[in-house]
Design a protein around this motif. Structure first.
Motif, PDB file in Angstrom:
ATOM      1  N   GLY A   1      -4.156  -5.067  -9.354  1.00 43.83           N
ATOM      2  CA  GLY A   1      -3.215  -5.907  -8.643  1.00 43.83           C
ATOM      3  C   GLY A   1      -3.276  -7.385  -8.951  1.00 43.83           C
ATOM      4  O   GLY A   1      -2.471  -8.150  -8.409  1.00 43.83           O
TER       5      GLY A   1
ATOM      6  N   LYS B   1       2.159   2.014  -3.518  1.00 43.94           N
ATOM      7  CA  LYS B   1       1.253   2.729  -4.424  1.00 43.94           C
ATOM      8  C   LYS B   1       1.633   4.204  -4.533  1.00 43.94           C
ATOM      9  O   LYS B   1       1.579   4.799  -5.606  1.00 43.94           O
TER      10      LYS B   1
ATOM     11  N   ASN C   1       0.819  -1.212   0.000  1.00 49.29           N
ATOM     12  CA  ASN C   1       0.000   0.000   0.000  1.00 49.29           C
ATOM     13  C   ASN C   1       0.853   1.263   0.000  1.00 49.29           C
ATOM     14  O   ASN C   1       0.495   2.256  -0.637  1.00 49.29           O
TER      15      ASN C   1
ATOM     16  N   TYR D   1      -2.304  -5.544  -1.086  1.00 50.55           N
ATOM     17  CA  TYR D   1      -2.972  -4.282  -1.405  1.00 50.55           C
ATOM     18  C   TYR D   1      -4.272  -4.136  -0.619  1.00 50.55           C
ATOM     19  O   TYR D   1      -4.993  -5.118  -0.402  1.00 50.55           O
TER      20      TYR D   1
END
Length: 468
Positions: free
Chosen positions: A413, A401, A398, A438
């Motif tokens: 993803g 990103k 995360n 994710y």
């Protein structure tokens, strides 16, 4: 079949029309529960029985008896009284069992008393140098074309990887008159010894005789190179050659027009994760699997997961998992209903699974790429890009990103998630469970703004779309 859902609420909503979804739909509908089956494909069958009602391949021997067994199951679901909608995209599911679904250019929210997620499996990412070149495809994509359109390769073709699907596809291509120049088997030699303690269970399973016959069929017609330890695709504007290293360390190159890659399948977890279902890293299957009880119930009350989305087990296990999830839904909504204990049948269908999981455990170098090998295809992020981000502070997928936009493309993803988790885990000296995955949110599938605009303009609908 392409119309919007007829009602705003159902007793049971099943997502996915593969073996598990079809079995669950048939059972709940026959029990008198209002049942809606949603599937994004043009017809029933999932990947295993894709195009079972429409395939142009009519000779049953070409696709095999296992494929055609799906026809009766699909017919039972169709005639069982359930509402079935194909070409439906389920892009949202929340803890209140409200689903966002798009059909025919419009979207709607529907409610369910029970939801059975049967979204099945997807192919494991296989990130090698050159895997984004035109002319490189997954084995699953090639099998989709074979089943739905009867198309097989007629130019120089190489199949590379490991797992039952690779051998099944090779056999089907050959039966339909297609061309295969070489099979490059990447199964690590050490896996054979590791799987040996589970060999007896596999030899007495449903898979042994069929699998052995299929491999003999392919080997009688195609040269097979085993113990491949390195693999790369090369070309300027499209695929031109495949290079590989054998177990003995010899490097070879083959001119080729089509390369079909396969490294096994993993659960399709995006919808379940976005709904908030708890998942754990499965060290045996090297993937994320949902935390479920013996009946397939998840950490969210009312949501069950069946089939390969609950953990890879194969088509027969998926059928029994679908029926078990359905019977638990029937019992929950009809407490006086009589249900059967189907766990012995499931156990028999899963016999030998440990042998396959260990034998076909992918080698590290094919899961965790290096250098300029693309990891995230959507954003063209390389392994080096990921490691550089870790070096300057990215702690997990995360955070990555924000550094590189990995996992934020159209696939959300699906093609990079496992690779990113394992790559970052190795770089940081942590387990995949510690690194995590994710954080997925609705919409979990790409939909058009016009579809969102077609939603009812209520406060509840607005909150459903914008909720975190």
């Amino acid at each position: 079949m392409s119309a919007a859902p007829k009602h705003e609420q159902y007793d049971v909503v099943v997502i996915g029309a593969g073996p598990a979804g079809l079995a669950a739909t048939t059972a709940t509908a026959r029990a008198g529960l209002s049942t809606l089956l949603l599937d994004e494909n043009a017809g029933p069958g999932g990947q295993v029985w894709r195009a079972i009602g429409a395939t142009p391949v009519k000779n049953e021997a070409l696709l095999g008896a296992d494929y055609w067994s799906g026809a009766e199951i699909a017919r039972a679901a169709r005639d069982g009284g359930a509402e079935i909608i194909h070409r439906a995209t389920v892009w949202s599911l929340d803890r209140n069992l409200e689903l966002g679904v798009s059909v025919g250019g419009g979207s709607a929210f529907i409610k369910a008393k029970r939801v059975i997620i049967a979204t099945g499996a997807q192919e494991r990412p296989f990130p090698i140098p050159g895997w984004t070149l035109p002319g490189v495809m997954t084995a699953g994509a090639a099998q989709t074309m074979l089943k739905s359109s009867g198309l097989v390769p007629d130019g120089p073709t190489v199949l590379a990887g490991q797992g039952p699907l690779l051998w099944l596809l090779a056999a089907q291509i050959l039966r339909l008159g297609g061309r295969i120049d070489r099979v490059l088997d990447t199964t690590p030699r050490a896996n054979y010894l590791a799987a040996l303690p589970h060999a007896f269970a596999f030899m007495t399973s449903l898979y042994f005789v069929k699998g052995l016959a299929m491999m003999r069929e392919v080997r009688a017609n195609v040269k097979v190179t085993t113990g491949v330890t390195e693999l790369a695709a090369a070309g300027t504007d499209r695929l031109e050659s495949v290079s590989y290293v054998t177990a003995g360390g010899r490097r070879e190159t083959l001119p080729v027009e089509l390369l079909l890659l396969h490294h096994g399948v993993v659960p399709n977890v995006n919808l379940a994760m976005a709904a908030g279902v708890e998942h754990r890293w499965n060290e045996l299957q090297l993937c994320w699997t949902p935390v479920l009880d013996a009946d397939g119930n998840s950490s969210i009350p009312g949501i069950a997961i069946a089939g390969d989305g609950a953990g890879i087990g194969g088509a027969q296990a998926a059928l029994w998992r679908g029926r078990i999830a359905a019977e638990r839904a029937i019992k929950a909504l009809r407490p006086t209903a009589k249900v059967s204990d189907l766990s012995p049948q499931l156990k028999r269908a899963e016999r030998g699974r440990a042998f396959l999981d260990i034998l076909f455990k992918p080698a590290k170098q094919f899961r965790i790429p290096q250098g300029d090998t693309i990891v995230c295809r959507c954003e063209e992020i390389t392994a080096k890009d990921v490691l550089d981000s870790v070096a300057i502070g990215a702690t997990g997928p995360n955070q990555l990103k924000a550094y590189r936009r990995t996992g934020m493309g159209p696939c959300q993803g699906r093609l990079c998630g496992l690779t990113v988790t394992e790559l970052m885990a190795e770089a940081r000296g942590k387990s995949p469970q510690e690194i995590g995955y994710y954080r997925l949110r609705a919409p979990v599938k790409p939909i058009m703004l016009s579809e969102l605009a077609s939603l009812p303009k209520s406060d509840e609908a607005t909150k459903a779309v914008v909720r975190g």
